[in-house]
Scaffold this motif. Structure first.
Motif, PDB file in Angstrom:
ATOM      1  N   VAL A 254       1.015  -1.251   0.154  1.00  0.00           N
ATOM      2  CA  VAL A 254       0.165  -0.015   0.103  1.00  0.00           C
ATOM      3  C   VAL A 254       0.797   1.290   0.059  1.00  0.00           C
ATOM      4  N   GLY A 255       0.984   1.946  -1.154  1.00  0.00           N
ATOM      5  CA  GLY A 255       2.005   3.015  -1.425  1.00  0.00           C
ATOM      6  C   GLY A 255       1.353   3.872  -2.372  1.00  0.00           C
ATOM      7  N   PRO A 256       2.276   4.934  -2.783  1.00  0.00           N
ATOM      8  CA  PRO A 256       1.535   5.919  -3.680  1.00  0.00           C
ATOM      9  C   PRO A 256       1.150   5.470  -5.119  1.00  0.00           C
ATOM     10  N   MET A 257       0.031   5.981  -5.370  1.00  0.00           N
ATOM     11  CA  MET A 257      -0.558   5.647  -6.526  1.00  0.00           C
ATOM     12  C   MET A 257       0.299   5.851  -7.889  1.00  0.00           C
ATOM     13  N   GLY A 258       0.929   7.155  -7.759  1.00  0.00           N
ATOM     14  CA  GLY A 258       1.354   7.590  -8.900  1.00  0.00           C
ATOM     15  C   GLY A 258       2.617   6.613  -9.324  1.00  0.00           C
ATOM     16  N   PHE A 259       3.137   5.797  -8.313  1.00  0.00           N
ATOM     17  CA  PHE A 259       4.388   4.851  -8.632  1.00  0.00           C
ATOM     18  C   PHE A 259       3.962   3.866  -9.633  1.00  0.00           C
ATOM     19  N   ASP A 260       2.612   3.425  -9.633  1.00  0.00           N
ATOM     20  CA  ASP A 260       2.457   2.414 -10.674  1.00  0.00           C
ATOM     21  C   ASP A 260       2.008   3.175 -11.944  1.00  0.00           C
ATOM     22  N   VAL A 261       1.173   4.389 -12.055  1.00  0.00           N
ATOM     23  CA  VAL A 261       1.196   5.219 -13.287  1.00  0.00           C
ATOM     24  C   VAL A 261       2.472   5.402 -13.889  1.00  0.00           C
ATOM     25  N   GLY A 262       3.476   5.928 -12.823  1.00  0.00           N
ATOM     26  CA  GLY A 262       4.671   6.383 -13.497  1.00  0.00           C
ATOM     27  C   GLY A 262       5.747   5.325 -13.862  1.00  0.00           C
ATOM     28  N   ALA A 263       5.577   3.920 -13.332  1.00  0.00           N
ATOM     29  CA  ALA A 263       6.359   2.974 -13.905  1.00  0.00           C
ATOM     30  C   ALA A 263       5.683   2.610 -15.356  1.00  0.00           C
ATOM     31  N   LEU A 264       4.651   2.930 -15.596  1.00  0.00           N
ATOM     32  CA  LEU A 264       4.091   2.436 -17.048  1.00  0.00           C
ATOM     33  C   LEU A 264       4.630   3.640 -17.951  1.00  0.00           C
ATOM     34  N   GLN A 297      -5.348   9.811 -20.045  1.00  0.00           N
ATOM     35  CA  GLN A 297      -6.662  10.451 -20.588  1.00  0.00           C
ATOM     36  C   GLN A 297      -7.829   9.125 -20.078  1.00  0.00           C
ATOM     37  N   LYS A 298      -7.512   7.978 -20.427  1.00  0.00           N
ATOM     38  CA  LYS A 298      -8.711   7.174 -20.303  1.00  0.00           C
ATOM     39  C   LYS A 298      -8.669   6.859 -18.528  1.00  0.00           C
ATOM     40  N   PHE A 299      -7.152   6.665 -17.998  1.00  0.00           N
ATOM     41  CA  PHE A 299      -7.424   6.298 -16.652  1.00  0.00           C
ATOM     42  C   PHE A 299      -8.005   7.556 -15.794  1.00  0.00           C
ATOM     43  N   GLU A 300      -7.731   8.573 -15.972  1.00  0.00           N
ATOM     44  CA  GLU A 300      -8.148   9.900 -15.256  1.00  0.00           C
ATOM     45  C   GLU A 300     -10.028   9.625 -15.380  1.00  0.00           C
ATOM     46  N   LYS A 301     -10.401   9.551 -16.796  1.00  0.00           N
ATOM     47  CA  LYS A 301     -11.933   9.361 -16.885  1.00  0.00           C
ATOM     48  C   LYS A 301     -12.577   8.324 -16.155  1.00  0.00           C
ATOM     49  N   LYS A 302     -11.861   7.325 -15.894  1.00  0.00           N
ATOM     50  CA  LYS A 302     -12.329   6.172 -15.317  1.00  0.00           C
ATOM     51  C   LYS A 302     -12.346   6.145 -13.823  1.00  0.00           C
ATOM     52  N   PHE A 303     -10.996   6.635 -13.611  1.00  0.00           N
ATOM     53  CA  PHE A 303     -10.984   7.010 -12.106  1.00  0.00           C
ATOM     54  C   PHE A 303     -11.997   7.895 -11.485  1.00  0.00           C
ATOM     55  N   TYR A 333      -6.937  16.579  -7.066  1.00  0.00           N
ATOM     56  CA  TYR A 333      -6.321  15.351  -6.771  1.00  0.00           C
ATOM     57  C   TYR A 333      -5.673  14.791  -7.800  1.00  0.00           C
ATOM     58  N   MET A 334      -6.218  14.859  -9.133  1.00  0.00           N
ATOM     59  CA  MET A 334      -6.005  14.194 -10.063  1.00  0.00           C
ATOM     60  C   MET A 334      -4.749  14.815 -10.835  1.00  0.00           C
ATOM     61  N   LEU A 335      -4.433  16.371 -10.544  1.00  0.00           N
ATOM     62  CA  LEU A 335      -3.259  17.070 -10.909  1.00  0.00           C
ATOM     63  C   LEU A 335      -2.165  16.466 -10.095  1.00  0.00           C
ATOM     64  N   ALA A 336      -2.465  16.529  -8.640  1.00  0.00           N
ATOM     65  CA  ALA A 336      -1.263  15.956  -7.895  1.00  0.00           C
ATOM     66  C   ALA A 336      -0.797  14.725  -8.303  1.00  0.00           C
ATOM     67  N   LEU A 337      -1.849  13.803  -8.746  1.00  0.00           N
ATOM     68  CA  LEU A 337      -1.688  12.474  -8.883  1.00  0.00           C
ATOM     69  C   LEU A 337      -0.765  12.440 -10.312  1.00  0.00           C
ATOM     70  N   HIS A 389       8.231  17.971 -12.513  1.00  0.00           N
ATOM     71  CA  HIS A 389       6.984  17.349 -12.631  1.00  0.00           C
ATOM     72  C   HIS A 389       6.059  18.048 -11.418  1.00  0.00           C
ATOM     73  N   ASN A 390       6.551  19.048 -10.602  1.00  0.00           N
ATOM     74  CA  ASN A 390       5.700  19.694  -9.813  1.00  0.00           C
ATOM     75  C   ASN A 390       5.021  21.132 -10.455  1.00  0.00           C
ATOM     76  N   ILE A 391       5.620  21.457 -11.792  1.00  0.00           N
ATOM     77  CA  ILE A 391       4.944  22.429 -12.447  1.00  0.00           C
ATOM     78  C   ILE A 391       4.191  22.249 -13.474  1.00  0.00           C
ATOM     79  N   LEU A 392       3.981  20.921 -13.825  1.00  0.00           N
ATOM     80  CA  LEU A 392       3.195  20.401 -14.929  1.00  0.00           C
ATOM     81  C   LEU A 392       1.444  20.724 -14.726  1.00  0.00           C
TER      82      LEU A 392
END
Lengths: 404, 404
Positions: A254-264, A297-303, A333-337, A389-392
């Motif tokens: 149980v860790g930060p969500m962005g780690f999976d999205v980022g790995a991909l 885009q699809k991830f964000e929409k589905k989430f 939330y989605m922008l931070a993610l 990353h923090n200014i995107l």
């Protein structure tokens, strides 16, 4: 059953001792091949001697790091976390192979053989397009991340889930060391790459880069957003044009969500680097860029859709927020993610250049000059991902960092 | 021993069955008084009938919320977390009463009686200055937070510590509900305060405020920085002019550091509000302001000193960062911690105005007009804390928000 290391000498007897496996094969003889090429475990492909269509995969952890040997002990209990995460993911997503049997004590799992699928990284190196990939993987990410988070679970469910994976310390430590640390300093485990020594030296001393890496490593250690796969690169995906399956989740916690999205994103971006360097005019490279964009885009929409359907959770008590407040919070939330995903992606890209574990997409390039060009381009992208990353503000900003 | 509820009828026999307690008292008769006035547990003061100087405190959890009764079940295992955290804090700081005996199964702890100390909130209501408080509490905060974090512990030690407290779900949920949720919406548990209904209505609908509260609640649920006390208000501190002790740590878990720092700042700020409203010319109010500033400044200094002395931790591998990089990261880290502390403080201040549990400093003001003025001033400070915490640059900025 008490832990026994399985090999070709005892595996058949063991499998026949499991009623549901015996009845699956319905034969007296099995063909057994060890096919594992990963760093950690042994993987056997088991086929009925009578019916070549009846095949299963058996995966067992041994109490050391396979790619190094018994001199690098690694607790076999890591398989416990793969088993638990596969079970949980199976409940949430169809993109997990069918599980036939598992035994935590034996550190062993028996699952569907995906004979018509290949490791996505290999397919991508060969330039194969997967038209349904973005659709599938975005569903997998949205369903598994959202539904194991405090946006969906109750407070106690969330903590129970965290507790189930908190013991996966050894593999978390591997990530802390090999994704966030060693590649950014002089370290004996790094690859010997004299041609990149100028870059290695520069990065080791870059204050801005290293403080941002510390921020990201701190998030990895101190955040428990959702059950993450923990190693979601294109080598952990089995694919063909119709289907997508996620495998090898022993790093789950149980860790930060962005780690999976980022790995991909990192691994798609490295494939883009490879194809761009090898053939500037490649339309495959463009397909990859479109895929990265679509995945997000699809991830964000589905989430967000799952979120809108959820009436109550640990974070959102019934009646706490009206639609306007929820929407405003969702946007933040989605922008931070997104930002944190790109930051993690940056670490993952750079570690694959300098660290012990490269990716075939780049280390496999035969022409030394082109390989070096790919390394340098990947480093540049990784660096900008980490620093910016923090200014995107949206996925297009991230795409610009790749294409620049 | 199997769980038995202790009361004045069976307590003496139980205490005499514990050899070290029997020998502590060295008498045949004990005087027993129930003195608990908290919301959760029973607390007995036990005195030797022969020697009034021999006194101990026994605290036991019952399987319900004491202040409501058996109709509000609350698992007695919460005492487990108080025992574990008291033990851990004792190893790290002298500002914890001496523990004589504990029994997780009995949900019971026996500790030093602090007969020469009073609850700090009471002392502050009476306008007593505690010249050593800032020194003591800043040491307690620095030592306990730093040394249970990934800045000090190894990766596996950090996860083991997190695991020890991850089961403290019920009390975490109480905080989620009563600090971050109910006070900011219409809720049956809120206090009946018709005179503040305009403020309540405004806050319930304030989009900026509520998205920021969601951000802070998300941190509370999803962050595991360090072992925190979890309820560090001035009612959890026993004090006199020479000594400071922290008690009542049943809310302890591995969570965001800023929650403890913020709890303290919030409760000092509410005492400031009370004294300011009751007597504009009070120099006690000024002492409180100086104390808030000093607590932060001394805490920051001590925290950084411990950090500078630490050669290696989960976050900082040996050789990863030179002094310049460490200093730059430390600066960012402390600023983020200050900001989040002020954010949490804001939630804690507002919840004490509207929520089920007020503070005597304000709810105890007899003059209704002054009480309302204190409520309104506290709400204003809490609101600015929440809305502006992320743009503060130093403790002086926070002080300005109080004084404004």
């Amino acid at each position: 059953m008490a832990y026994t290391i399985l090999d070709t000498s005892n595996l058949e007897a063991y499998l026949f001792s499991l009623p549901q496996i015996k009845s699956f094969f319905n034969t007296d003889a099995l063909l057994i091949n060890e096919i594992g090429d990963g760093n950690l475990n042994f993987v056997f492909l088991v086929t009925s001697a009578d019916d070549a269509s009846k095949q299963l995969i058996l995966k067992q952890a041994v109490p050391y790091l396979r790619c190094v040997g018994e001199s690098y002990p690694l607790s076999k209990e890591r398989m416990t976390y793969e088993i638990r995460s596969m079970e949980r993911f199976s409940e949430l997503s169809p993109h997990i192979p069918k599980i036939y049997h598992f035994d935590e004590e034996m550190s062993m799992i028996i699952m569907e053989y995906l004979g018509e699928h290949i490791i996505m990284r290999k397919g991508m190196i060969d330039g194969v397009k997967y038209p349904k990939f973005a659709e599938h993987i975005s569903s997998f990410l949205a369903e598994t991340l959202f539904k194991t988070s405090s946006l969906y679970l109750s407070s106690s469910e969330k903590r129970e889930l965290t507790a189930q994976f908190i013991g996966n310390s050894e593999l978390c430590k591997l990530t802390e060391d090999f994704v966030f640390t060693a590649p950014f300093m002089e370290h004996e485990t790094n690859a010997e790459l004299p041609e990149l020594s100028d870059e290695a030296e520069r990065i080791t001393k870059d204050l801005e880069l290293k403080t941002k890496i510390l921020q990201l490593k701190h998030k990895f250690i101190n955040r428990c957003d959702a059950l993450i796969h923990g190693d979601l690169h294109t080598g952990s995906i089995m694919i063909n044009e119709e289907e997508t399956y996620v495998i090898d989740s022993e790093f789950a916690f149980v860790g930060p969500m962005g780690f999976d999205v980022g790995a991909l994103i990192a691994n798609l971006a490295m494939s883009w680097v490879s194809h761009t360097v090898l053939d500037e005019t490649s339309d495959y490279a463009d397909w990859i860029l479109r895929t990265i964009e679509e995945v997000w885009q699809k991830f964000e929409k589905k989430f967000l859709q799952l979120w809108d359907e959820t009436k109550e959770s640990a974070l959102f008590a019934k009646g706490f927020a009206d639609t306007q407040i929820r929407k405003a919070y969702q946007e933040e939330y989605m922008l931070a993610l997104l930002r944190e995903s790109i930051g993690f992606a940056g670490c993952k890209i750079i570690r694959r250049q300098f660290g012990i574990a490269g990716v075939d997409d780049i280390r496999g390039i035969e022409d030394a000059q082109k390989r070096e060009a790919a390394n340098r381009l990947a480093i540049k992208i990784g660096e900008r991902f980490i620093k910016e990353h923090n200014i995107l503000n949206n996925i297009n900003n991230a795409m610009t960092l790749i294409k620049a």
